[in-house]
Write a protein that holds these residues in place. Structure first.
Motif, short mmCIF file in Angstrom:
data_model
loop_
_atom_site.label_atom_id
_atom_site.label_comp_id
_atom_site.label_asym_id
_atom_site.label_seq_id
_atom_site.Cartn_x
_atom_site.Cartn_y
_atom_site.Cartn_z
N LEU A 103 34.89 15.60 57.83
CA LEU A 103 33.56 16.06 58.13
C LEU A 103 32.88 15.02 59.03
O LEU A 103 33.04 13.86 59.29
CB LEU A 103 32.75 15.89 56.89
CG LEU A 103 32.67 17.04 55.97
CD1 LEU A 103 34.02 17.27 55.24
CD2 LEU A 103 31.41 17.03 55.13
N VAL A 104 32.45 15.71 60.53
CA VAL A 104 31.79 14.64 61.42
C VAL A 104 30.45 15.15 61.50
O VAL A 104 29.80 16.25 61.78
CB VAL A 104 32.52 15.30 62.70
CG1 VAL A 104 32.10 14.18 64.00
CG2 VAL A 104 34.02 15.20 62.54
N THR A 105 29.63 14.01 61.07
CA THR A 105 28.17 14.35 61.32
C THR A 105 27.52 14.26 62.56
O THR A 105 28.21 13.66 63.42
CB THR A 105 27.31 13.37 60.26
OG1 THR A 105 27.69 12.19 60.79
CG2 THR A 105 27.89 13.33 58.96
N ALA A 106 26.54 14.98 63.04
CA ALA A 106 25.81 15.01 64.18
C ALA A 106 25.38 13.62 64.70
O ALA A 106 25.63 13.25 65.69
CB ALA A 106 24.61 15.71 64.28
N PRO A 107 24.83 12.53 63.64
CA PRO A 107 24.66 11.32 64.24
C PRO A 107 25.91 10.61 64.99
O PRO A 107 25.58 9.69 65.85
CB PRO A 107 24.01 10.67 63.13
CG PRO A 107 23.35 11.62 62.29
CD PRO A 107 24.26 12.86 62.39
N GLU A 108 27.03 10.94 64.21
CA GLU A 108 28.20 10.08 64.80
C GLU A 108 28.41 10.55 66.27
O GLU A 108 29.15 10.24 67.06
CB GLU A 108 29.41 10.47 63.86
CG GLU A 108 29.24 9.96 62.53
CD GLU A 108 30.49 10.52 61.81
OE1 GLU A 108 31.89 10.25 61.83
OE2 GLU A 108 30.02 11.50 60.80
N LEU A 109 27.88 11.57 66.83
CA LEU A 109 27.96 12.42 68.01
C LEU A 109 27.03 12.10 69.10
O LEU A 109 27.36 12.26 70.24
CB LEU A 109 28.47 13.97 67.83
CG LEU A 109 29.57 14.02 66.86
CD1 LEU A 109 29.87 15.63 66.48
CD2 LEU A 109 30.76 13.58 67.36
N TRP A 110 25.81 11.77 68.55
CA TRP A 110 24.74 11.68 69.66
C TRP A 110 24.92 10.72 70.70
O TRP A 110 25.80 9.65 70.50
CB TRP A 110 23.44 10.98 68.83
CG TRP A 110 22.96 11.82 67.84
CD1 TRP A 110 23.08 13.27 67.73
CD2 TRP A 110 22.15 11.35 66.69
NE1 TRP A 110 22.07 13.90 66.57
CE2 TRP A 110 21.44 12.59 66.00
CE3 TRP A 110 21.33 10.46 66.39
CZ2 TRP A 110 20.78 12.63 64.91
CZ3 TRP A 110 20.59 10.06 65.16
CH2 TRP A 110 20.33 11.18 64.48
N HIS A 111 24.53 11.33 71.95
CA HIS A 111 24.90 10.64 73.29
C HIS A 111 26.21 10.72 73.64
O HIS A 111 26.67 9.89 74.69
CB HIS A 111 24.52 9.09 73.05
CG HIS A 111 22.99 9.03 72.44
ND1 HIS A 111 21.75 9.55 72.92
CD2 HIS A 111 22.75 8.23 71.43
CE1 HIS A 111 20.96 9.07 71.88
NE2 HIS A 111 21.29 8.37 71.18
N LYS A 112 27.13 11.47 72.86
CA LYS A 112 28.55 11.28 73.31
C LYS A 112 29.15 12.59 73.88
O LYS A 112 28.68 13.44 73.48
CB LYS A 112 29.37 10.86 72.22
CG LYS A 112 29.16 9.52 71.61
CD LYS A 112 30.29 9.19 70.50
CE LYS A 112 29.76 7.63 69.82
NZ LYS A 112 30.18 7.76 68.29
N SER A 113 30.25 12.37 74.81
CA SER A 113 30.81 13.39 75.10
C SER A 113 31.81 13.95 73.72
O SER A 113 32.35 13.26 73.01
CB SER A 113 31.77 13.27 76.11
OG SER A 113 32.92 14.29 76.42
N GLY B 117 20.37 18.27 66.40
CA GLY B 117 21.82 18.78 66.61
C GLY B 117 22.58 18.47 67.67
O GLY B 117 21.94 17.81 68.76
N LEU B 118 23.55 19.37 68.02
CA LEU B 118 24.30 19.01 69.12
C LEU B 118 23.65 19.82 70.39
O LEU B 118 22.78 20.31 70.24
CB LEU B 118 25.64 19.64 68.91
CG LEU B 118 26.55 19.41 67.55
CD1 LEU B 118 27.59 20.30 67.72
CD2 LEU B 118 26.74 17.93 67.59
N THR B 119 24.15 19.42 71.52
CA THR B 119 23.89 19.76 72.94
C THR B 119 24.69 20.72 73.37
O THR B 119 25.96 20.92 72.89
CB THR B 119 23.58 18.62 73.80
OG1 THR B 119 24.67 18.00 74.26
CG2 THR B 119 22.71 17.62 73.49
#
Lengths: 308, 308, 308, 308, 308, 308
Positions: C200-210, C251-253
């Motif tokens: 599981l990969v949550t959105a906050p782990e991904l914010w601002h990242k490629s 959410g994701l972009t």
């Protein structure tokens, strides 16, 4: 709550800002929502109907200036919230509604229903017949809702009144279906219910006319029988009620339906519903405003309402 | 109420379907609406903000999966409805709000406000300072709201924080204004509040960056002081929050404001507001959904909230 | 059909104006709609998703300028219309979908599904496992959809991946759920599927990242296993995809999801879906335009697509 | 007109409530509308662009707080209304625009154009080259607009920059096209203009990045050449600018385009346009608000603007 | 400006593209906006009414084909812009309007007002009575607007005609209120103004009927007295005019109000207003289009208009 | 396709879900779209008319319950898609339409056209006269469309019937224009076509009346002549048909136009069109639903349709 004590757009919305009760105990009339739309065949959204009707109803004041009705002077009313039902299982929901209305009717209160798609009327009629026996019916709608089945389903928003007839919930010669139109599959669509004794009045018969006369005729024909009023918002032309799931062109006008309702005063009404308001298709809220007013007009013709 | 006991779209809406209380007595946190927009200079409609925020909040469940906060395990919360105020007299409304918040604060509850236009924050700060003395402030907004007057009015949504400063309601060096941008009349628009000791952070300084660091810095700078959080939805870019009265391009993103709020955990927060949601400009309801979630996130950082 | 032979807004819409076939025979990839929303718990409307996705897809040209993919040079594709299913009976619909996909998969075509609510993925996975055995999964979504039941229903849009796990349709350690966020009931909401082996990969782990790196990691971890891609449009932030039934903030972009999809190139994909587009909540059509483009991007990473 | 003398929503709207002049005589910068959309291939509506941009521009105040620009301190500006052109004959309209811009440019004023679809840029470039000779170009757009023809038309919104190149209106090595993406027919779609010397920068190259560096690089490369800036609102992601005719997913963000424009300060700009705002697809007005702000930002970088 | 010289959607919008004048000097009829809505009790937005009415009025050509009226052949007309007033202080705004109309009336021009909420009529009537003495009134509206106060306010959109009566601004027996309906608090809501001499005509009395007869009767009863016409767009059914702040079901139709206005030709009209157009609730602009046409029809019945 | 075999919202939409044919060969009636709007002077968007009419037509069932018509029992019908035409060149498009209709008419099929703006009728009439000689005309519209030119264009949506008259395509004394209203430039706007022999019936002559009588009169006057029916959706009041490009207040009602069409049964109809549906201005789809029903009603009165 008066609009001069708390602004009309304020507060947590109940129908006409009535008190919120946990159940119908002690009430003469109980406003209740049945938020569902899994019985609809075209555009869903009626599950949000009760919510938007409540919000828009804040505009209505307690006295009917046009008729003199003062329902809250004679009746104890409250909003008892929404029936809890499964969003995923239409059959289970129909059962839950019947149970909930059994409880409401056992208190003696008249249920004033905010739908929800038209499927809700079938379990309500079952509970109503269980308490009152078969009833007369005033059914205002674009569609007769007398299909035998739709896509394999025998209980959905298009089969309600055939099921009700088959189950003996209605006094067939005292059933009036008003505002019918649209397209179908054969002349039998209308001929068959006429064969059961139903009285069908199509919209083209009513165009350009006052409905006061029709209303008075229906009242006379129904007489002293107990009667249920089922009002589908799509009976109105989409110009007046765009926010609905299965709109049909060439419908009734607002003056016509107000005349019809007002002419029914004096009947022994044991329940009313206003169904098929689908908010996503009318973000202006005007369809729900109309629905809220029609519910208020129906309240005004319940037995026991004083006029002054 | 769980979504499995009553469908999320059912029932008479309170904030997150919390119990409705008549007042704040016995509560740790009290959700309260202030439905007004006569303090707004451009597009009105924020008077319907509390209503739409409540409706959309039905989607939120009680546990914050991303942070582990379980606010209802530690705090007693309820929705206490809306402040009654005059729609026609802005000054009278400001007085009524101050009185209402005096009553709320006297119970010890933390008020969690649903606006309404930003004017509501001035009387809330007056009531807050009356109880707690001058407070630190985290103010997230596109605009500094430090005009001296607007069209002759000294108390409206664009003058709030100048008035609050002049009246000694704030600990000026512990005031943080985050997300500022837009156009103005001169460099003095920002230089003057900086002269008072306010800390202004413009949006361009924050573009492309996480706000966790800024949040931690603010938390450290404010330390143990009591703090009020005022959140204007127009701090966000209009792409995220189109339903507001004075949108400004180039704003914050949702991840940024979530990072900022979460980093403030540990502060002695004595009140929060979420203002300027104007439903007519976002019929989808997504702006209000965002606002409801931000209020929930603010609830999650109140003192006494357990994390698990 | 080129936009220079027939204007893009003309003609009877199929996906990307592909030929319409009666079934999947002879195709490498088959676009198919599953128009239903009776598995949704909040805002219905996804039944109109296939229709609006098809209409908006007319804007897409056959060559991916950004990546060089030319899918129609290597694959025979067509639109095979919509699965016929009951609007009134969720269980019957789930069965009909499984049957229909059994037929599609038996031809060897890769089904490219336009939902419909997320419930559709369960019968598709059943048919997929029947043909291919348990599969790896890339699941992009705001929600893990691993509830045990919702309002008594064990098969609806919130329970899909628990059922799929229980039924052995998935290779659990090769399941990736990306973009998770929102609120829930306890930490167990995420811990339990992690216990099954899900990643599981949550959105906050991904914010601002490629998301290129994450995509490459997933590709490496899945390796040569057959894989199904299930894409819920609500994985994206509501700013990018307002037209959906259960929007979640933060959410994701769009750049992120494009990076993720493009990085998956090389996997042995045996089916893809794009679900939860609900047109009534985005009359601009931009959510459906996004969905159509994401389906095209998924097509571009199918085995056998040439790049030039 | 200050918002404190006349409410921002009052008065007959000109761009930023500037004076309305009959022509460009005596002006440094002339705001002018070109209301047309018969050059568009997908969704029409840009003919209403100038009207909505003017209305929304009432929100903008004269000083750029973020950069210190005070354009009206240094430049004489006015709104000179709209070009009169035929709605029915695209070729005639193109001719009328060229004539009108010849007249504007002959006064020495810099035209600041509100489109209209992107076709308008071709006759403007013709008039510009007639006065200034070939110019450098900063072209911000989702599409390169270098088709040879569309449905038989050699002059429409998709062919502008090929025609301009062929006609020698541009200094090809000083042409920058920024934000390109979407789908096409072959790699040649981009390779061919690169062969002419154009500099193409696709959106994926820019995702997650500040554009300040790119802007500074462009400024350095263009140097002292006269330059025209053509800004298509669809360069932005549809989340930020839904109200446009040919939206493409995966576009630039508002911070990025603000950075880009601000970094171009110092160039010898001889004209700017902002095109493809289509109001029917964004009734909120936020796309036009963005467009109005971008025009103001472009004004702020014209030669002669003081910063304070 | 003819639509064949400048496209109808082009140019900076004045009412019917009339010349813009700084004041009413030398005019026979002056179109003027009063953009405010702080006198409204339910949905705000009428502050944008003048703007949208002007935009939509571009569709109207100068000759009334149905009646033969050619107002611009006989009257000098212009648009004199909007009254400057405070958005934040209703009482101050009412004062500013009275002052502004004093100035307009002193020139001898007939003011043709674009509201704004109905509150604007009170200061206009004060200025009108100051110049002309008490006047007859034709008031077309869903509501009688004769409350004594609303939420403590004695001057707001619901109290206008009681105040006007008390202040002696009206010739009570020559006051006609047409289209009344909705709900209230008691029969006294209508009986009291009847007691003052007002003539009230409810909507139900008019359903299904031509209003030519009523209009002729009113014209005969008013005779040679000076008369003011106040037209609230909510007199019409919401089907025709959804964009308003307090819609009421069961209203007049467009043919009816056109018949009524046309039948009033010959009266000594000294002023007209068209109020309560609230653009946020009708993004299509059709309510404003209707309002613009009604203002044109009112212009056509002013003294001195030639018919050919 | 019955709604019980495939849900009405499913499948790739053709008109009434009819079979899609490549051409009109073998058909009695051919539904065909002409998606264009470059002939419109105000609000564009009619290019999306055929698409939205097809989508909404899925609601219509094959039997006309109100009249007994069963068109598919007697006529072979199909949807033959859209005419390919240039979006950028109005004159070329007019030529392409004439060619396409020449081909359709050569098969003997009656073309049932979905517009597109009203310009489409001119080339259709040219092709019709080429095959059938001059025809009678029933033209239902708000506008007479008899301008000599508009902004220099002699062939656009406002000049159609003057051109048709000049070119001898019509039997002038058998031309009926019904529903005319709005504003113009002089009485000659209507007097001149009357001078040619045209029969003009304005909307005010029809208010409050059934149109059955008018329809019967027209049928009698036209007698055995071949007749073309051109139906502009703006003939209806904007309350019924908001989604159109040049709405005019005071129009016909839906019952009126249904009565008119039904009364024309028996005429030798050789072609019908339904034009000016502009989807961007009615996202609810109700205007297109109305248009689809009117096309069905027109189908029902074609020669050879059985009634049962």
């Amino acid at each position: 709550v008066s609009g001069n004590d708390l602004a009309r757009f304020a507060g947590i919305p109940s129908f006409m800002r009535l008190p919120v009760h946990a159940d119908a105990e002690g009430l003469d009339a109980a406003f209740v929502g049945v938020p569902m739309d899994h019985g609809t065949s075209w555009r869903p959204g009626a599950r949000f109907g009760p919510q938007q009707i409540r919000t828009q109803s804040a505009m209505i004041r307690p006295y009917a200036l046009q008729t003199g009705a003062a329902p809250f002077d004679g009746l104890t009313c409250a909003d008892i919230g929404d029936v809890a039902l499964s969003t995923f299982d239409l059959r289970a929901a129909i059962g839950a509604i019947e149970t909930a209305y059994g409880a409401i009717l056992s208190t003696g209160a008249v249920p004033m229903t905010m739908g929800g798609d038209h499927t809700v009327t079938l379990p309500i009629l079952r509970a109503t017949a269980a308490r009152h026996g078969p009833v007369a019916l005033v059914h205002v709608d674009a569609h007769a809702d007398v299909n035998d089945e739709m896509f394999g389903a025998r209980e959905c928003h298009g089969t309600v009144f055939r099921r009700a007839y088959e189950e003996g919930l209605l006094i067939a010669p005292k059933v009036w279906q008003v505002g019918l139109r649209g397209t179908g599959y054969s002349a039998g669509d209308f001929d068959e219910p006429r064969g059961w004794g139903f009285n069908l009045v199509t919209a083209p018969e009513l165009w350009h006319k006052s409905l006061t006369g029709l209303g008075e005729h229906i009242r006379a024909q129904i007489g002293a029988a107990k009667v249920y009023v089922s009002f589908d918002i799509d009976s109105l032309d989409p110009a007046f009620a765009p926010g609905t799931g299965t709109p049909e062109i060439g419908g009734l006008t607002v003056p016509q339906v107000l005349e019809l309702i007002r002419a029914l005063r004096g009947l022994q009404i044991v329940g009313c519903d206003l169904v098929e308001v689908a908010p996503p298709y009318d973000p202006s809220g005007n369809t729900a405003l109309l629905a809220a007013n029609l519910l208020f007009e129906l309240l005004c013709i319940l037995p026991g309402v004083p006029y002054r």
